[in-house]
Design a protein around this motif. Structure first.
Motif, PDB file in Angstrom:
ATOM      1  N   ARG A  36      -8.719  17.411 -43.646  1.00 10.61           N
ATOM      2  CA  ARG A  36      -9.277  18.038 -42.454  1.00 10.61           C
ATOM      3  C   ARG A  36     -10.390  18.967 -42.901  1.00 10.61           C
ATOM      4  N   ILE A  37     -11.599  18.630 -42.496  1.00 11.53           N
ATOM      5  CA  ILE A  37     -12.780  19.338 -42.984  1.00 11.53           C
ATOM      6  C   ILE A  37     -13.358  20.178 -41.854  1.00 11.53           C
ATOM      7  N   ASP A  38     -13.515  21.469 -42.118  1.00 12.67           N
ATOM      8  CA  ASP A  38     -14.084  22.351 -41.103  1.00 12.67           C
ATOM      9  C   ASP A  38     -15.537  21.958 -40.836  1.00 12.67           C
ATOM     10  N   GLY A  39     -15.897  21.812 -39.565  1.00 13.62           N
ATOM     11  CA  GLY A  39     -17.265  21.466 -39.210  1.00 13.62           C
ATOM     12  C   GLY A  39     -17.342  20.129 -38.509  1.00 13.62           C
ATOM     13  N   ASN A  40     -18.518  19.527 -38.544  1.00  9.96           N
ATOM     14  CA  ASN A  40     -18.726  18.251 -37.846  1.00  9.96           C
ATOM     15  C   ASN A  40     -19.382  17.192 -38.719  1.00  9.96           C
ATOM     16  N   HIS A  41     -19.327  17.371 -40.034  1.00  9.84           N
ATOM     17  CA  HIS A  41     -19.888  16.375 -40.944  1.00  9.84           C
ATOM     18  C   HIS A  41     -18.867  16.018 -42.021  1.00  9.84           C
ATOM     19  N   LEU A  42     -18.764  14.742 -42.302  1.00 13.36           N
ATOM     20  CA  LEU A  42     -17.912  14.264 -43.391  1.00 13.36           C
ATOM     21  C   LEU A  42     -18.778  13.884 -44.582  1.00 13.36           C
ATOM     22  N   PRO A  43     -18.447  14.377 -45.769  1.00 15.35           N
ATOM     23  CA  PRO A  43     -19.165  13.901 -46.964  1.00 15.35           C
ATOM     24  C   PRO A  43     -18.798  12.444 -47.238  1.00 15.35           C
ATOM     25  N   ARG A  44     -19.697  11.735 -47.889  1.00 13.19           N
ATOM     26  CA  ARG A  44     -19.475  10.327 -48.256  1.00 13.19           C
ATOM     27  C   ARG A  44     -19.865  10.124 -49.705  1.00 13.19           C
ATOM     28  N   PRO A  45     -19.110   9.305 -50.450  1.00 12.14           N
ATOM     29  CA  PRO A  45     -17.818   8.748 -50.066  1.00 12.14           C
ATOM     30  C   PRO A  45     -16.711   9.772 -50.274  1.00 12.14           C
ATOM     31  N   LEU A  46     -15.524   9.510 -49.704  1.00 10.79           N
ATOM     32  CA  LEU A  46     -14.377  10.392 -49.870  1.00 10.79           C
ATOM     33  C   LEU A  46     -13.217   9.615 -50.481  1.00 10.79           C
ATOM     34  N   PRO A  47     -12.360  10.293 -51.230  1.00  7.89           N
ATOM     35  CA  PRO A  47     -11.259   9.600 -51.901  1.00  7.89           C
ATOM     36  C   PRO A  47     -10.024   9.400 -51.031  1.00  7.89           C
ATOM     37  N   CYS A  48     -10.077   9.839 -49.746  1.00 12.92           N
ATOM     38  CA  CYS A  48      -8.931   9.677 -48.862  1.00 12.92           C
ATOM     39  C   CYS A  48      -9.422   9.669 -47.426  1.00 12.92           C
ATOM     40  N   ALA A  49      -8.533   9.378 -46.493  1.00 15.18           N
ATOM     41  CA  ALA A  49      -8.885   9.451 -45.079  1.00 15.18           C
ATOM     42  C   ALA A  49      -9.253  10.895 -44.726  1.00 15.18           C
ATOM     43  N   ALA A  50     -10.152  11.054 -43.744  1.00  8.53           N
ATOM     44  CA  ALA A  50     -10.624  12.403 -43.422  1.00  8.53           C
ATOM     45  C   ALA A  50     -11.048  12.484 -41.969  1.00  8.53           C
ATOM     46  N   GLU A  51     -11.015  13.706 -41.446  1.00  2.00           N
ATOM     47  CA  GLU A  51     -11.466  13.974 -40.083  1.00  2.00           C
ATOM     48  C   GLU A  51     -12.121  15.339 -40.045  1.00  2.00           C
ATOM     49  N   THR A  52     -13.099  15.488 -39.161  1.00  2.00           N
ATOM     50  CA  THR A  52     -13.746  16.783 -38.999  1.00  2.00           C
ATOM     51  C   THR A  52     -13.037  17.570 -37.909  1.00  2.00           C
ATOM     52  N   TRP A  53     -12.977  18.880 -38.104  1.00  2.00           N
ATOM     53  CA  TRP A  53     -12.407  19.793 -37.115  1.00  2.00           C
ATOM     54  C   TRP A  53     -13.423  20.898 -36.861  1.00  2.00           C
ATOM     55  N   ILE A  54     -14.110  20.833 -35.741  1.00  2.00           N
ATOM     56  CA  ILE A  54     -15.018  21.916 -35.383  1.00  2.00           C
ATOM     57  C   ILE A  54     -14.196  23.162 -35.085  1.00  2.00           C
ATOM     58  N   GLY A  55     -14.561  24.276 -35.712  1.00  2.00           N
ATOM     59  CA  GLY A  55     -13.763  25.492 -35.571  1.00  2.00           C
ATOM     60  C   GLY A  55     -12.408  25.396 -36.240  1.00  2.00           C
ATOM     61  N   GLY A  56     -12.292  24.507 -37.222  1.00  2.00           N
ATOM     62  CA  GLY A  56     -11.004  24.276 -37.873  1.00  2.00           C
ATOM     63  C   GLY A  56     -10.440  25.486 -38.584  1.00  2.00           C
ATOM     64  N   ASP A  57     -11.314  26.393 -39.031  1.00  2.00           N
ATOM     65  CA  ASP A  57     -10.823  27.572 -39.740  1.00  2.00           C
ATOM     66  C   ASP A  57     -10.101  28.543 -38.807  1.00  2.00           C
ATOM     67  N   ALA A  58     -10.142  28.288 -37.500  1.00  2.00           N
ATOM     68  CA  ALA A  58      -9.365  29.080 -36.540  1.00  2.00           C
ATOM     69  C   ALA A  58      -8.248  28.253 -35.910  1.00  2.00           C
ATOM     70  N   ARG A  59      -8.110  26.966 -36.313  1.00  2.00           N
ATOM     71  CA  ARG A  59      -7.164  26.068 -35.651  1.00  2.00           C
ATOM     72  C   ARG A  59      -6.123  25.472 -36.577  1.00  2.00           C
ATOM     73  N   ASP A  60      -6.452  25.281 -37.824  1.00  2.00           N
ATOM     74  CA  ASP A  60      -5.563  24.579 -38.750  1.00  2.00           C
ATOM     75  C   ASP A  60      -5.246  25.481 -39.934  1.00  2.00           C
ATOM     76  N   ARG A  61      -3.975  25.602 -40.269  1.00  2.00           N
ATOM     77  CA  ARG A  61      -3.571  26.574 -41.283  1.00  2.00           C
ATOM     78  C   ARG A  61      -3.996  26.170 -42.692  1.00  2.00           C
ATOM     79  N   SER A  62      -4.071  24.878 -42.965  1.00  2.00           N
ATOM     80  CA  SER A  62      -4.548  24.480 -44.295  1.00  2.00           C
ATOM     81  C   SER A  62      -6.037  24.780 -44.441  1.00  2.00           C
ATOM     82  N   ILE A  63      -6.810  24.618 -43.353  1.00  2.00           N
ATOM     83  CA  ILE A  63      -8.223  24.977 -43.405  1.00  2.00           C
ATOM     84  C   ILE A  63      -8.375  26.492 -43.520  1.00  2.00           C
ATOM     85  N   MET A  64      -7.534  27.248 -42.786  1.00  2.00           N
ATOM     86  CA  MET A  64      -7.562  28.706 -42.926  1.00  2.00           C
ATOM     87  C   MET A  64      -7.349  29.116 -44.380  1.00  2.00           C
TER      88      MET A  64
END
Length: 220
Positions: A120-148
């Motif tokens: 789960r990546i904070d923001g709206n852009h995914l780096p490429r390539p990635l070694p696993c499945a991924a999703e962007t979370w806008i405002g993730g640093d206020a929503r997801d505890r692992s991103i926090m």
């Protein structure tokens, strides 16, 4: 050059069934000086074993410092990556941040020993390539505890580094503004010109660097 903070992966304490979440966040995209720092944090599935997590920007410096050791002790895996000024200037700050995110994820996956992981990546852009499945979370640093948790590690590690830079170049006040474009920092740039830790690809630094090459007028 000052020594850099920890950049290691903690070993997985035990195999845990089920998908893992790797929170990813950065600190230092906007400053005129110093590295951009990216962290990835994986907790074991279930209840997050650290209380008091929040977006690092909403926490005091003392609170972030108190949470830092709890995160690294209780995370299943963590990684902090520094993308240095030379690479920022070579590829630009956006691409440097994307590189840091990919490297941070690559750093935590070995500790999971092949178990499923979603980033789960904070923001709206995914780096490429990635070694696993991924999703962007806008405002993730206020929503997801692992991103926090990742935002706290990145912020604390970068702030510590900038305080070390202050010891090497005290005339810029890195310990106070951490490289951001405050009036005091801009005034110091105009007075002293850039140091090796300033990002030449950023317009205010480039302008001061060019001005410093202009010879002073001689006596009339």
């Amino acid at each position: 050059m000052p020594a850099t903070p920890d950049r290691i992966v903690s070993p997985a304490s035990a195999a845990v069934a089920g998908p893992h979440i790797a929170g990813v966040d950065e600190a230092g995209r906007g400053p005129l000086a110093g590295p951009v720092v990216v962290a990835a944090v994986v907790f074991a599935p279930g209840r997050t074993p650290v209380n008091g997590l929040d977006d690092s920007k909403q926490l005091t410096g003392a609170r972030r410092e108190a949470l830092y050791p709890r995160i690294v002790e209780r995370a299943l895996a963590w990684k902090i990556v520094f993308v240095e000024v030379e690479e920022i200037d070579r590829v630009n700050i956006f691409q440097a941040t994307m590189l840091g995110m990919r490297r941070a994820l690559e750093g935590v996956l070995p500790a999971l020993e092949g178990q499923e992981c979603v980033a789960r990546i904070d923001g709206n852009h995914l780096p490429r390539p990635l070694p696993c499945a991924a999703e962007t979370w806008i405002g993730g640093d206020a929503r997801d505890r692992s991103i926090m948790a990742a935002s706290i590690l990145a912020k604390v590690a970068r702030d510590r580094f900038m305080r070390e830079l202050h010891d090497a170049w005290p005339q810029y006040g890195f310990d106070l503004h951490k490289g951001y474009s405050t009036p005091a920092h801009l005034a110091a740039l105009r007075s002293h010109g850039p140091c090796p830790q300033h990002r030449r690809s950023f317009a205010p630094v480039r302008a001061c660097a060019q001005a410093s090459l202009i010879p002073e007028p001689g006596p009339a």
